[in-house]
Design an enzyme around this catalytic site. Sequence first.
Site, PDB file in Angstrom:
ATOM      1  N   LYS A   1       0.838  -1.205   0.000  1.00  0.00           N
ATOM      2  CA  LYS A   1       0.000   0.000   0.000  1.00  0.00           C
ATOM      3  C   LYS A   1       0.874   1.256   0.000  1.00  0.00           C
ATOM      4  O   LYS A   1       0.620   2.196  -0.754  1.00  0.00           O
ATOM      5  CB  LYS A   1      -0.957  -0.022   1.203  1.00  0.00           C
ATOM      6  CG  LYS A   1      -2.011  -1.125   1.091  1.00  0.00           C
ATOM      7  CD  LYS A   1      -2.827  -1.343   2.367  1.00  0.00           C
ATOM      8  CE  LYS A   1      -3.712  -2.589   2.207  1.00  0.00           C
ATOM      9  NZ  LYS A   1      -4.525  -2.911   3.393  1.00  0.00           N
TER      10      LYS A   1
ATOM     11  N   ASP B   1     -11.221   2.224   3.875  1.00  0.00           N
ATOM     12  CA  ASP B   1     -11.448   0.776   3.785  1.00  0.00           C
ATOM     13  C   ASP B   1     -12.930   0.464   3.591  1.00  0.00           C
ATOM     14  O   ASP B   1     -13.283  -0.665   3.226  1.00  0.00           O
ATOM     15  CB  ASP B   1     -11.000   0.092   5.093  1.00  0.00           C
ATOM     16  CG  ASP B   1      -9.677  -0.636   4.957  1.00  0.00           C
ATOM     17  OD1 ASP B   1      -9.333  -1.034   3.832  1.00  0.00           O
ATOM     18  OD2 ASP B   1      -9.010  -0.801   5.999  1.00  0.00           O
TER      19      ASP B   1
ATOM     20  N   GLN C   1      -4.789  -1.781   9.651  1.00  0.00           N
ATOM     21  CA  GLN C   1      -4.626  -3.095   9.026  1.00  0.00           C
ATOM     22  C   GLN C   1      -5.150  -4.194   9.948  1.00  0.00           C
ATOM     23  O   GLN C   1      -4.865  -4.200  11.148  1.00  0.00           O
ATOM     24  CB  GLN C   1      -3.135  -3.322   8.683  1.00  0.00           C
ATOM     25  CG  GLN C   1      -2.857  -4.572   7.894  1.00  0.00           C
ATOM     26  CD  GLN C   1      -3.448  -4.546   6.478  1.00  0.00           C
ATOM     27  OE1 GLN C   1      -3.616  -3.483   5.885  1.00  0.00           O
ATOM     28  NE2 GLN C   1      -3.765  -5.703   5.941  1.00  0.00           N
TER      29      GLN C   1
END
Length: 295
Positions: free
Chosen positions: A52, A119, A96
């Site tokens: 990322k 997200d 994460q």
Amino acid sequence: MKLLDGKKLAEIVKQEIKEEVDRLVAANHKRPNLAAVLVGNDGASETYVQHKVRACKEVGFDSTLIRLPETTTEESLLAQIDRLNKSTMIDGFIVQLPLPKHIDVEKVTQAIKPGKDVDGFHPVNVGRMAQGLPCYLPATPYGILQLLERNGIETSGKDCVVLGRSNIVGTPISILLSRNQYPGNCTVTLCHSRTKNLEKYTKRADILIVALGQPEFVTAKMVKKGAVVVDVGITRIEDDSKRTGYRLAGDVKYDEVAPKCSFITPVPGGVGPMTVVSLLLNTLKAANKEINYPD
Ligand code: GUN
């Protein structure tokens, strides 16, 4: 059989994003800035976050990686999230997953401001997605939609079978592909660990999306000839012959299934790279304030 080449498509979309960033910067806007919070030392999470961060650099975004030790308390993670929610520098951020067991993932997800939740995991974004309202789509399902769309795959009226009902992949992709839009208008069946006679469903699928996390679970006899197969699984399997000590396996037995398919994603190089690109697209939307969220 044609490959749904996520690696190649990701490069094309990244180039498009980079051109948009160049235009923004030329017009005196600040560079989009994505922050990622990584708690602990999970090997796979470490790799994903590195991907990322690297992708941000490639398209001209700024990125901020916040590493916290495995022993971080829930309270201190929530305090970090509060700082990111309030930061004028950060356009969007992710925490994460998975998190260490002593941290409540739902509390963490709900602490993220929906407008910065790139997200798309906050219940506000999930609800908006379910109702077809503007929102950040979760990155993996968004990546799958782009793979279908940009390979011109017809979805209307097709039987789509999804294996796995996770909040991150199975449930949202089943909602998205049943909506009245393209890609969508599928008749979707969501199968899970309690489904009886799984093969009865998979054999019917024009589009089969597999997100179980069980390496090489789907075999040739489970798949209809001419099906489109999207393999979301990516599991590390010990392999001493590899330099890293492991190889990556999808949820589909690729070698025997691929010859039966009209389209199939490889693993790696299928869904994975498109997931990263989707996160970039959401971050760009956040930087451009494209979606209206109440404060
Ligand atoms: N872990 C596995 N997939 C994801 C994802 O899409 N986002 C986050 N934050 N964690 C993940």
